[in-house]
Structures are given as C-alpha cells and as structure tokens.
Design an enzyme around this catalytic site. Structure first.
Site, PDB file in Angstrom:
ATOM      1  N   CYS B  85      40.770 -37.409  51.807  1.00  0.00           N
ATOM      2  CA  CYS B  85      42.078 -38.050  51.603  1.00  0.00           C
ATOM      3  C   CYS B  85      42.874 -37.288  50.545  1.00  0.00           C
ATOM      4  CB  CYS B  85      41.874 -39.523  51.248  1.00  0.00           C
ATOM      5  SG  CYS B  85      43.363 -40.508  51.427  1.00  0.00           S
ATOM      6  N   HIS B 194      37.668 -41.756  55.386  1.00  0.00           N
ATOM      7  CA  HIS B 194      36.764 -41.904  54.238  1.00  0.00           C
ATOM      8  C   HIS B 194      35.302 -42.157  54.621  1.00  0.00           C
ATOM      9  CE1 HIS B 194      39.832 -42.206  50.985  1.00  0.00           C
ATOM     10  NE2 HIS B 194      40.595 -42.500  52.011  1.00  0.00           N
ATOM     11  N   GLU B 196      32.802 -41.926  52.692  1.00  0.00           N
ATOM     12  CA  GLU B 196      32.080 -42.544  51.560  1.00  0.00           C
ATOM     13  C   GLU B 196      32.182 -44.068  51.586  1.00  0.00           C
ATOM     14  OE1 GLU B 196      35.042 -41.485  51.485  1.00  0.00           O
ATOM     15  OE2 GLU B 196      36.245 -42.254  49.829  1.00  0.00           O
TER      16      GLU B 196
END
Lengths: 87, 223
Positions: B85, B194, B196
C-alpha cells in the site's frame, strides 16, 4: 532575495479525479460553460542571493527530484525573466 | 532470518506487518525511518499507512527518509523488499519500481475484502503460491490506482512482472487491473492490497496473505 514559482500539473493523459470532482461541483452550483477542470500545485520558493543560470538549473533539479513526480506530472519553473518549462 | 519493518511517521500497518513476520517464524525487527541502519535484517517490509501525512504526494517524502538510503542500496543488492500500500507508493517514488499510484478513479476510499489472482511466483515474496491462485485479502486505499505509460505496462506484462491482478469489479481504476508488480530481479515487490491483514483466522477474511511472508523465508540473501 528572489521568488521562484514552480507549477506542477498532472500529465494530460493522467486522470485527475480531483479536477473532475471540482467540475461536478461547479455544474451543481449552476456555473455553466466550464467543460473541464484540472487541479495542480503551485510552489513559491524564496531564494537567497542572485538567480544565476546555475541556480535556475538547480531549481529544475529541485522540481524534478521532489516537487514533481515526472512519471505522472509536468512542471514549469517561473523565475522572473528566466523561466523554463520541462516535461 | 530477521525481517525488518520500517515505521515512518504516519505508518499504520507496521504492527500488523511485524505480527505477520512473527507468525511466519521469522524474527521481526522494528526499523525507524530516521535511522540509516537496517540492523542486519535479511529482508524489509515497507508497511501501509500515510507516511508524512501523504503530504506532497503519497510516499514522496518517505522516499527521502534516511532509512530509505539503506533500503534502496540493499534492494539493489538483491535484498527482498516488500512494499504494501503506502510502501508500494514509496517504492515507486524511490524508482525501485516503475509507474506510480494515483487517486482512485471513482474518488472514494475503498475498503473491502478483495479477490486477486497471483500471476508471478518467481519473486521473493510469492514463491509459496501457484500461478493462477485466487486469494482474498483486504484492500484499503484512497490512492491505489496503478498507472504507467503503455510501454512500461507492456514491458511489465511481457516480462511477467505483474505479480497480482484484481478480480471482479474494478476497485480503484488501476491500469490493466494491476494490484502488484515486481522489479526485474523479483526481489522488490509492491502490492496495493494487504497480506499482513490476512494471516490469522481470528481477524481478516482469510489466511491467504500468509504466502507472502513464508515465501521470503526461502528467498532472503544473508545480509
């Protein structure tokens, strides 16, 4: 002391959603006859000492390195008489 | 294996990235934007967020943070670097990846669970996937539309450097639905969604993001 203005605009082929939003707001407000809006940035730099050609060249580096991203933006450096454009 | 996660002023997802690194079994190392020191890590993650308040352009100020001098040098030395991002935006501004990320074409912030197709598995961060794998991980951005000139896009496609592509409705106006790309060597990957946020079942739409963090375990070059 001199003032140098750097203008930064998105390249014409890059979509400008902010400009589109402004244009949409203008037509909602009843301002007719504005067929396009593109939004850019203006930087005013206060320069110490004299504006030599070398300083102006350096300011082009300033614009190309940080103020503008040449991948998506064009910039123009306006230094009084000695102004120059770069694409 | 030590994996560093950089915290810039305005980073939001550094803690989740550190957690994902720990989940993978690697040692998570916090790196500070003001230190030109990678603390001996074997790989680096640039996390999501709004570094320096997104002033000027997303990633434009972060790119010149002291830590980035070390990251750029290490990336050129083949250290695996993943920008997620805002981290992707920083990598583009740093010219480690071509192109740029601009405001979403529909002008709204997008925040949703996004379906992606993995298209390149020769990178340091995607070797745990198969080409064609479909994964669902969160996507959340205001300026996530990947753009590059036609020549660059054609080159990325021809070289197999489109790492992931959006599936389904276009989330942000990205050129050719590109969600992530890599550099020529495949050690530097930029990704708008994302992974994560998708490593544990408790929070997140899936555990599909795990592969990014397990892939790098096999790829890292000793520092």
């Amino acid at each position: 002391m001199a003032r140098v203005v750097v203008e930064v605009m998105l390249k014409p082929e890059i979509l400008d959603p902010q400009g589109k939003a402004v244009q949409g707001a203008l037509s909602r407000l009843g301002f007719a006859g504005i067929s396009g809006v593109r939004q850019g940035k203006r930087f005013e730099l206060e320069i110490d000492g004299e504006l030599t050609p070398e300083r102006i060249t350096q300011l082009h580096d300033v614009a190309a390195t940080l103020l503008a991203n040449p991948v998506i933006e064009d910039f123009a450096v306006h230094a009084g008489e000695a102004s120059g454009r770069a694409r | 294996m030590r994996i560093g996660v950089v915290t810039f002023p305005g980073s939001l997802d550094d803690v989740d990235a550190l957690r994902a690194v720990r989940w993978s079994g690697a040692e998570a190392v916090s790196l500070w934007h003001g230190d030109a020191d990678l603390r001996g890590v074997d790989a680096v993650v640039l996390p999501g967020g709004f570094s320096y308040g997104d002033y000027l352009r997303c990633g434009a100020i972060a790119r010149f943070a002291p830590v980035m001098t070390a990251v750029v040098a290490a990336a050129r030395d083949q250290m695996p670097v993943l920008g997620i991002c805002n981290g992707f935006q920083v990598l583009c501004e740093a010219h480690l990846l071509p192109g740029a990320l601009i405001r979403n074409s529909h002008r709204r912030f997008v925040c949703r669970d996004q379906r992606l197709r993995i298209e390149a598995t020769g990178t340091a961060w995607t070797s745990a996937y198969e080409v064609g794998d479909e994964i669902v991980i969160p996507l959340k951005n205001g300026e996530g539309a990947y753009v590059a000139d036609t020549g660059t896009l054609d080159r990325l496609e021809a070289d197999g450097r489109v790492v992931a592509r959006y599936l389904g409705a276009d989330p942000n106006g990205a050129a050719r639905a590109i969600a992530g790309i890599c550099n020529q060597r495949g050690n530097v990957v930029g990704l708008m969604p994302h992974p994560e946020h998708a490593v544990e079942e408790l929070c997140g739409p899936s555990t599909d993001g795990r592969g990014f963090f397990t892939s790098v375990l096999a790829a890292a070059v000793p520092a």
